[in-house]
Scaffold this motif. Structure first.
Motif, PDB file in Angstrom:
ATOM      1  N   UNK A  25     -43.199  16.256 -20.500  1.00  0.00           N
ATOM      2  CA  UNK A  25     -42.367  17.306 -20.704  1.00  0.00           C
ATOM      3  C   UNK A  25     -43.385  18.551 -20.911  1.00  0.00           C
ATOM      4  N   UNK A  26     -44.252  18.583 -21.999  1.00  0.00           N
ATOM      5  CA  UNK A  26     -45.237  19.282 -22.143  1.00  0.00           C
ATOM      6  C   UNK A  26     -46.164  19.773 -21.015  1.00  0.00           C
ATOM      7  N   UNK A  27     -46.407  18.726 -20.485  1.00  0.00           N
ATOM      8  CA  UNK A  27     -47.516  19.033 -19.036  1.00  0.00           C
ATOM      9  C   UNK A  27     -46.589  19.636 -18.048  1.00  0.00           C
ATOM     10  N   UNK A  81     -35.175  20.507 -23.603  1.00  0.00           N
ATOM     11  CA  UNK A  81     -35.571  19.400 -24.835  1.00  0.00           C
ATOM     12  C   UNK A  81     -35.048  18.122 -24.275  1.00  0.00           C
ATOM     13  N   UNK A  82     -36.030  17.329 -24.526  1.00  0.00           N
ATOM     14  CA  UNK A  82     -35.865  15.891 -24.363  1.00  0.00           C
ATOM     15  C   UNK A  82     -34.502  15.256 -25.359  1.00  0.00           C
ATOM     16  N   UNK A 127     -42.769   8.996 -33.002  1.00  0.00           N
ATOM     17  CA  UNK A 127     -42.169  10.044 -32.138  1.00  0.00           C
ATOM     18  C   UNK A 127     -42.222  11.449 -32.795  1.00  0.00           C
ATOM     19  N   UNK A 128     -41.974  11.342 -34.111  1.00  0.00           N
ATOM     20  CA  UNK A 128     -41.790  12.660 -35.209  1.00  0.00           C
ATOM     21  C   UNK A 128     -43.024  13.136 -34.890  1.00  0.00           C
ATOM     22  N   UNK A 129     -44.247  12.548 -35.224  1.00  0.00           N
ATOM     23  CA  UNK A 129     -45.488  13.344 -35.328  1.00  0.00           C
ATOM     24  C   UNK A 129     -45.856  13.577 -34.193  1.00  0.00           C
ATOM     25  N   UNK A 130     -45.618  13.035 -33.075  1.00  0.00           N
ATOM     26  CA  UNK A 130     -46.105  13.503 -31.638  1.00  0.00           C
ATOM     27  C   UNK A 130     -45.040  14.820 -31.264  1.00  0.00           C
ATOM     28  N   UNK A 139     -45.216  20.946 -30.777  1.00  0.00           N
ATOM     29  CA  UNK A 139     -44.644  21.932 -30.845  1.00  0.00           C
ATOM     30  C   UNK A 139     -45.056  22.900 -31.964  1.00  0.00           C
ATOM     31  N   UNK A 140     -46.337  22.598 -32.377  1.00  0.00           N
ATOM     32  CA  UNK A 140     -47.065  23.258 -33.568  1.00  0.00           C
ATOM     33  C   UNK A 140     -47.898  24.108 -32.860  1.00  0.00           C
TER      34      UNK A 140
END
Length: 408
Positions: A31-33, A39-40, A49-52, A57-58
């Motif tokens: 999605x980022x690429x 939004x997924x 998944x949360x840390x990724x 998004x940081x």
């Protein structure tokens, strides 16, 4: 957080499952690429998944991915082609999980990644830039996440990527999962023999909803196998899943669990055990190994499981951990050649009130929790909070199904 787990008189109910972590983490990168505006949907709320998601998004340039191995590998590749200067670190265990093969592969393709502490291990200092790409070789026996990490950024390399896999390829379904998801985002991969080829292409944004996780479902199959009259319904599971761990339906059919697909998911019920001795090669489904090892031992079904070489480098040395903890319950397992684990029925004197160590490994906690079904006094699980890595609501699910949990 430590729990004593006791089984209820009946086991059943509607059990919500987390979304597939394997799909979530790949789709977040894709999605980022694709620079997607969407939004997924149905993302897992697990730690990995949360840390990724937070990293992607940081606006920060320094990331602590804690114990999330998938995030470490996928982000290392992703950030290597994003212009900027980045650092990635994690827990002490993460700092001892090897990443040298991936770093060397990326550096040979034009990346610049340096080790900040110990050679071959995180934390990493990444100098992101456009990648040249080209042709490389990797052992097929390395983690499939290395291969997936390279494949996902391959279409954005100037020359694309030709990746030759040498030797035995492990966890092939996870590689196929990556390729199929890339295809859904508009990128074609050619896999011929031992060679994967991705030419320069562009991803296209697509709306995406993630299906439920078959790896997480495996613990409910285990509970069904160890129960007398279970009636469990698991939502969001698909009969034609992209997930390799959907093979759990066939494995547990041999251990007396019937799967009925419904419009909502699956319904699990008990039938006769078909197998008196189970043999299986887990090379394509290593995350199911702990579940099947513990289940077979408790059912008294001798086994010989092969293809377990990747278990040595997971969250913990899972082969050693299984031997240690099952010995507490009175089962003596044998490992051979660093890839085979077997049990011929040999027993020893069990501990009176064993406490299962979890080794900072979510799957150790969840694979041993169902043992309470076969122990009138229940079973103690140490550091039960580790389930947050992949299945944060696992303990609530147990209570919903009729188990009693007492903190100690």
């Amino acid at each position: 957080m430590n729990f004593r787990i006791e089984a209820g008189k009946t086991v059943g109910g509607n059990i919500p499952l987390p979304a597939s972590k394997s799909i979530c983490n790949r789709v977040l990168i894709l999605n980022a690429l694709a620079y997607s505006p969407y939004e997924v949907q149905n993302l897992s709320d697990c730690d990995d998944t949360e840390v990724l998601w937070k990293a992607l998004h940081s606006n920060d340039h320094n990331f602590d991915i804690k114990a999330a191995g998938t995030a470490m590998r996928f982000l290392t590749a992703f950030l290597s082609k994003v212009v900027g200067e980045w650092t990635i670190t994690g827990t002490e265990r993460m700092k001892n999980r090897p990443i040298k093969l991936l770093v060397e592969a990326l550096n040979s393709l034009g990346a610049r990644i340096e080790y900040m502490e110990k050679e071959g291990f995180p934390p990493l200092h990444i100098f992101g830039s456009a990648l040249q790409g080209g042709e490389i070789s990797l052992p097929g026996g390395v983690s499939s996440q290395y291969i997936s990490a390279l494949l996902m950024i391959a279409p954005l390399m100037e020359k694309g990527l030709t990746l030759h896999l040498t030797g035995e390829v492990i966890s092939a379904p996870y590689i196929r999962l990556t390729i199929e998801l890339m295809k859904q985002f508009g990128v074609e991969t050619v896999w011929e023999g031992a060679t994967l080829t991705v030419r320069p292409q562009e991803y296209r944004p697509v709306p995406y909803t993630v299906e439920s996780d078959w790896s997480s479902a495996s613990y409910w199959y285990q509970i069904a196998a160890l129960s007398e009259k279970p009636d469990l319904r698991l939502g969001g599971l698909l009969p034609c899943s992209l997930q390799g761990d959907s093979v759990v339906t066939d494995l547990f059919a041999q251990l007396g669990v019937h799967t009925a697909f419904t419009p909502e998911g699956v319904r699990l019920q008990k039938e006769e055990i078909r197998s008196k001795h189970l043999e299986y090669d887990f090379v394509n489904a290593p995350d199911l190994a702990q579940t099947l090892v513990v289940t077979c031992a408790l059912l008294g079904v001798p086994f010989r499981f092969t293809g377990l070489q990747s278990l040595r480098i997971k969250e913990t040395d899972r082969m050693a951990a299984l031997q240690n903890e099952l010995r507490k319950l009175g089962y003596l397992l044998t490992d051979r050649e660093d890839r085979i684990l077997e049990w011929n029925g040999e027993r020893c004197t069990p501990e009176t009130d064993p406490e299962i160590a979890t080794y900072e490994d979510h799957r150790m906690a969840m694979a041993f929790a169902p043992v309470a079904l076969r122990r009138p006094a229940g079973l103690r699980i140490a550091h039960a909070e580790v389930v947050s890595k992949s299945y944060p609501h696992f303990w609530q699910g147990l209570e919903r199904a009729g188990f009693k949990l007492t903190a100690y």
